[in-house]
Design a protein around this motif. Structure first.
Motif, PDB file in Angstrom:
ATOM      1  N   LEU A   1     -10.003   2.659 -11.895  1.00  0.00           N
ATOM      2  CA  LEU A   1     -10.916   3.092 -10.839  1.00  0.00           C
ATOM      3  C   LEU A   1     -11.023   2.007  -9.768  1.00  0.00           C
ATOM      4  CD1 LEU A   1     -12.649   5.512 -10.188  1.00  0.00           C
ATOM      5  CD2 LEU A   1     -14.587   4.347 -11.247  1.00  0.00           C
ATOM      6  N   ALA A   2     -11.078   0.765 -10.216  1.00  0.00           N
ATOM      7  CA  ALA A   2     -11.152  -0.346  -9.261  1.00  0.00           C
ATOM      8  C   ALA A   2      -9.878  -0.399  -8.418  1.00  0.00           C
ATOM      9  CB  ALA A   2     -11.353  -1.662 -10.010  1.00  0.00           C
ATOM     10  N   PHE A   3      -8.727  -0.240  -9.065  1.00  0.00           N
ATOM     11  CA  PHE A   3      -7.451  -0.206  -8.345  1.00  0.00           C
ATOM     12  C   PHE A   3      -7.476   0.916  -7.306  1.00  0.00           C
ATOM     13  CE2 PHE A   3      -3.739  -2.477 -10.532  1.00  0.00           C
ATOM     14  CZ  PHE A   3      -4.553  -3.479 -11.012  1.00  0.00           C
ATOM     15  N   GLY A   4      -7.952   2.077  -7.756  1.00  0.00           N
ATOM     16  CA  GLY A   4      -7.984   3.243  -6.885  1.00  0.00           C
ATOM     17  C   GLY A   4      -8.909   3.018  -5.703  1.00  0.00           C
ATOM     18  N   PHE A   5     -10.046   2.411  -5.978  1.00  0.00           N
ATOM     19  CA  PHE A   5     -11.023   2.154  -4.933  1.00  0.00           C
ATOM     20  C   PHE A   5     -10.422   1.208  -3.891  1.00  0.00           C
ATOM     21  CE2 PHE A   5     -15.089   0.359  -3.381  1.00  0.00           C
ATOM     22  CZ  PHE A   5     -15.675   1.560  -3.022  1.00  0.00           C
ATOM     23  N   GLY A   6      -9.802   0.147  -4.389  1.00  0.00           N
ATOM     24  CA  GLY A   6      -9.148  -0.806  -3.488  1.00  0.00           C
ATOM     25  C   GLY A   6      -8.048  -0.125  -2.688  1.00  0.00           C
ATOM     26  N   GLY A   7      -7.254   0.696  -3.366  1.00  0.00           N
ATOM     27  CA  GLY A   7      -6.144   1.380  -2.701  1.00  0.00           C
ATOM     28  C   GLY A   7      -6.639   2.326  -1.625  1.00  0.00           C
ATOM     29  N   ALA A   8      -7.702   3.058  -1.932  1.00  0.00           N
ATOM     30  CA  ALA A   8      -8.226   4.023  -0.975  1.00  0.00           C
ATOM     31  C   ALA A   8      -8.796   3.303   0.245  1.00  0.00           C
ATOM     32  CB  ALA A   8      -9.300   4.880  -1.644  1.00  0.00           C
ATOM     33  N   LEU A   9      -9.548   2.240   0.010  1.00  0.00           N
ATOM     34  CA  LEU A   9     -10.117   1.486   1.130  1.00  0.00           C
ATOM     35  C   LEU A   9      -9.004   0.890   1.982  1.00  0.00           C
ATOM     36  CD1 LEU A   9     -13.238  -0.359  -0.301  1.00  0.00           C
ATOM     37  CD2 LEU A   9     -13.148   1.615   1.225  1.00  0.00           C
ATOM     38  N   ALA A  10      -7.957   0.384   1.305  1.00  0.00           N
ATOM     39  CA  ALA A  10      -6.836  -0.211   2.041  1.00  0.00           C
ATOM     40  C   ALA A  10      -6.143   0.857   2.875  1.00  0.00           C
ATOM     41  CB  ALA A  10      -5.854  -0.854   1.068  1.00  0.00           C
ATOM     42  N   ALA A  11      -5.985   2.057   2.295  1.00  0.00           N
ATOM     43  CA  ALA A  11      -5.281   3.122   3.009  1.00  0.00           C
ATOM     44  C   ALA A  11      -6.053   3.573   4.248  1.00  0.00           C
ATOM     45  CB  ALA A  11      -5.042   4.298   2.073  1.00  0.00           C
ATOM     46  N   ARG A  12      -7.367   3.374   4.256  1.00  0.00           N
ATOM     47  CA  ARG A  12      -8.195   3.756   5.410  1.00  0.00           C
ATOM     48  C   ARG A  12      -8.383   2.625   6.395  1.00  0.00           C
ATOM     49  NH1 ARG A  12     -11.912   7.952   5.507  1.00  0.00           N
ATOM     50  NH2 ARG A  12     -13.356   6.643   6.655  1.00  0.00           N
ATOM     51  N   SER A  13      -7.892   1.459   6.024  1.00  0.00           N
ATOM     52  CA  SER A  13      -8.178   0.262   6.818  1.00  0.00           C
ATOM     53  C   SER A  13      -7.619   0.382   8.229  1.00  0.00           C
ATOM     54  CB  SER A  13      -7.576  -0.953   6.125  1.00  0.00           C
ATOM     55  OG  SER A  13      -7.615  -2.067   6.980  1.00  0.00           O
ATOM     56  N   HIS A  14      -8.247  -0.334   9.162  1.00  0.00           N
ATOM     57  CA  HIS A  14      -7.745  -0.365  10.533  1.00  0.00           C
ATOM     58  C   HIS A  14      -6.738  -1.481  10.726  1.00  0.00           C
ATOM     59  CE1 HIS A  14     -10.426   2.421  12.975  1.00  0.00           C
ATOM     60  NE2 HIS A  14     -10.531   2.749  11.712  1.00  0.00           N
ATOM     61  N   VAL A  15      -6.609  -2.335   9.723  1.00  0.00           N
ATOM     62  CA  VAL A  15      -5.608  -3.396   9.779  1.00  0.00           C
ATOM     63  C   VAL A  15      -4.299  -2.809   9.267  1.00  0.00           C
ATOM     64  CG1 VAL A  15      -5.066  -5.744   9.056  1.00  0.00           C
ATOM     65  CG2 VAL A  15      -7.454  -5.005   9.239  1.00  0.00           C
ATOM     66  N   ALA A  16      -3.297  -2.757  10.123  1.00  0.00           N
ATOM     67  CA  ALA A  16      -2.073  -2.019   9.781  1.00  0.00           C
ATOM     68  C   ALA A  16      -1.408  -2.493   8.487  1.00  0.00           C
ATOM     69  CB  ALA A  16      -1.099  -2.062  10.944  1.00  0.00           C
ATOM     70  N   PRO A  17      -1.165  -3.795   8.292  1.00  0.00           N
ATOM     71  CA  PRO A  17      -0.475  -4.212   7.054  1.00  0.00           C
ATOM     72  C   PRO A  17      -1.221  -3.785   5.800  1.00  0.00           C
ATOM     73  CG  PRO A  17      -0.603  -6.032   8.605  1.00  0.00           C
ATOM     74  CD  PRO A  17      -1.458  -4.944   9.160  1.00  0.00           C
ATOM     75  N   LEU A  18      -2.555  -3.891   5.860  1.00  0.00           N
ATOM     76  CA  LEU A  18      -3.366  -3.494   4.710  1.00  0.00           C
ATOM     77  C   LEU A  18      -3.199  -2.001   4.452  1.00  0.00           C
ATOM     78  CD1 LEU A  18      -5.194  -5.130   2.898  1.00  0.00           C
ATOM     79  CD2 LEU A  18      -7.158  -4.381   4.235  1.00  0.00           C
ATOM     80  N   ARG A  19      -3.161  -1.243   5.536  1.00  0.00           N
ATOM     81  CA  ARG A  19      -3.019   0.200   5.414  1.00  0.00           C
ATOM     82  C   ARG A  19      -1.658   0.530   4.782  1.00  0.00           C
ATOM     83  NH1 ARG A  19      -4.251   1.474  10.457  1.00  0.00           N
ATOM     84  NH2 ARG A  19      -2.119   1.856  11.170  1.00  0.00           N
TER      85      ARG A  19
END
Lengths: 239, 293
Positions: free
Chosen positions: B48-66
């Motif tokens: 769940l933590a991995f998923g949460f991190g992944g989802a937040l990263a996928a929504r990020s405005h920082v392109a590399p993180l996304r």
């Protein structure tokens, strides 16, 4: 003087470490009487007894590990254990990936078992995946049904999915003997492979030579023949 | 286990069964239930933590993180589980051994990769060849937890990403109109509201996770399905307790276990859903409000 004692102690210790090298023996644990897990939950069978003897003679500490037949070679190559001692026939194809010791079981017959003696061995034949028997069935023109374990291949015959099962005769023997006539030998016996040997990583030549030498000794003093008779019965092929 | 079980050949009926059910092998079967429960209890929160991190990263405005977030979900979801299970633990194991090899055995000159073999010095082995089998099992178990977490984390990331998109846009705009920063909007409005949308997907994942444990045996950890197959298969006279093919009975035990797990999960999830629905701008939340009023 103190230094001397210390030195000898260190030497003794390092010598102790060197002699008590731990070798992890990989096996399947589902192929009686070659190897199986007994009621205590320990690895047992011909290969267990032979393996322990070999390790004792070679001065190695051996630890037994079981794994799926399917992933038994990859796990050896990546170093999860150091040897495969699991009824593995010596074949040139496997020899390209791993190194074999000399055989500790002479080339033995493979056989078909069906529900009747005239079972259609050219029809649907079950065999364990990744075995020389599976290769043989595929080349024989019959329809090959592959299963993960020997038990599953026999069960396939019982429930009618396969016409016959093709496997090491010694492994099928208990099934036929105890089925009270339900299972019978079918077709002709076939000689396959170069006997059963121990597989090691190609880079482990030192360990392979060690086991090779031990097998020679055990063959010469009759230990291996005695063990084969004990586990496979009086009719088994001896050296 | 009992003294009377010393000679199984002489036993009959109930005594035989009692002795049979308490052999060392049966005890291993019982223990494997604990193994499975421990595995899912540890894996679920990490995934769940991995998923949460992944989802937040996928929504990020920082392109590399996304890219990292999107790449993670796309890659793991696209690769069959069984391939991943063979790859992640082996890659992880070899990576760690390689690092240890470089630091612990600098005098070693032979290449690590020789043909298809992976060769490191004895001191770099993880766990050491000389350590007891239990250490190897725990190590395999930990690798399994990591592999399960990475795989299920990717699926959870996609579920959570979808849930975040499902939170009504006006809610977020209102928050912005109140002068909240992006971070505040996420923390105060988006995340508290998204769970109710994520729950159906997450509960699916949970149920799949419970049933995915046979993959453990690829890593040498014996799970309940392995033992049920092993114990249930026909036992010839070479064993102390010969019996015909009893796989049906063993699998019935598994069936009961899985049904019980499903039932417990359903009850818990229903409660969690009810708790999360309270005050939400969803149909269920609205119904709850009206019922209360």
């Amino acid at each position: 003087m103190k230094k001397l004692i210390l030195m000898t102690a260190v030497l003794a210790l390092s010598a102790g470490v060197a002699t008590a090298q731990t070798v992890r023996m990989g096996t399947e644990g589902a192929y009686p009487p070659y190897n199986f897990i007994n009621d205590k939950g320990e690895v047992d069978g011909y290969e267990r007894e032979l393996g322990d003897k070999m390790c004792e003679l070679a001065g190695l500490t051996c630890e037994w590990v079981t794994t799926d037949w399917d992933s038994i070679i990859p796990n050896l190559l990546s170093g999860n254990y150091d040897t495969i001692i699991a009824g593995m026939s010596i074949t040139p194809e496997r020899g390209e990936v791993v190194d074999f010791t000399q055989n500790y079981i002479p080339p033995a017959a493979s056989a078909y078992v069906g529900l009747k003696a005239d079972a259609n061995i050219g029809g649907r034949v079950s065999a364990q995946v990744g075995t020389i028997q599976a290769d043989y069935v595929a080349q024989s023109g019959a329809t090959l049904l592959e299963f993960a374990t020997l038990d599953d291949t026999v069960a396939a015959v019982k429930n009618g999915e396969a016409d016959a099962v093709f496997a090491d005769k010694d492994a099928l023997l208990p099934f036929v003997a105890e089925s009270m006539g339900e299972f019978v030998w079918a077709g002709e016996e076939v000689q396959l492979g170069g006997g059963v040997g121990m597989a090691l990583r190609k880079t482990d030549t030192e360990l392979r030579d060690k086991f090779d030498a031990v097998i020679t000794t055990l063959k010469a003093d009759g230990t291996i023949n005695a063990l084969i008779t004990k586990w496979f019965g009086d009719e088994a092929v001896l050296f | 286990m009992f003294a009377s079980c010393a000679d199984p050949k002489t036993l009959e009926g109930l005594n035989w069964l009692l002795c049979y059910l308490t052999t060392g092998k049966q005890v291993l079967f019982y223990q494997s239930f604990l193994t499975v429960l421990t595995l899912i209890a540890i894996t679920a929160p990490i995934a769940l933590a991995f998923g949460f991190g992944g989802a937040l990263a996928a929504r990020s405005h920082v392109a590399p993180l996304r890219w990292v977030g999107k790449g993670y979900t796309a890659m793991v979801r696209g690769v069959p589980d069984i391939v991943f299970f063979l790859f992640v633990p082996v890659a992880l194991d070899q990576g760690l051994e390689w690092i240890r090899h470089k630091t612990l055995c600098p005098e070693w000159t032979a290449p690590v990769r020789q043909g298809s073999d992976f060769v490191v010095c004895a001191a770099a082995k993880l766990p050491l060849s000389s350590s007891p089998q239990s250490v190897h099992e725990i190590y395999g178990f930990v690798l399994a937890i990591i592999a399960f977490s990475v795989v299920f984390g990717a699926f959870a990331a996609n579920v959570l990403y979808g849930a975040m998109q499902a939170v009504p846009q006006p809610q977020l705009e209102t928050a912005e109109a109140y002068g909240m920063s992006r971070r505040q909007v996420s923390r105060r409005i988006l995340i508290p509201q998204m769970w109710v949308y994520a729950l159906p997907g997450l509960s699916n994942l949970w149920m799949i996770l419970i049933k995915a444990t046979p993959l453990l045996f690829l890593l040498g950890v014996a799970d309940i399905v392995y033992w049920a197959r092993e114990l249930g298969s026909r036992k010839s006279a070479i064993y102390d307790f010969p019996h015909p093919d009893w796989r049906l009975w063993y699998f019935l035990v598994l069936l009961v276990f899985y049904l019980a797990m499903t039932k417990v999960s359903e009850v818990v999830l229903r409660r969690v859903t009810a708790r999360l629905t309270r005050g939400q701008a969803t149909m269920a939340g609205e119904a709850m409000r009206k019922a209360g009023a």
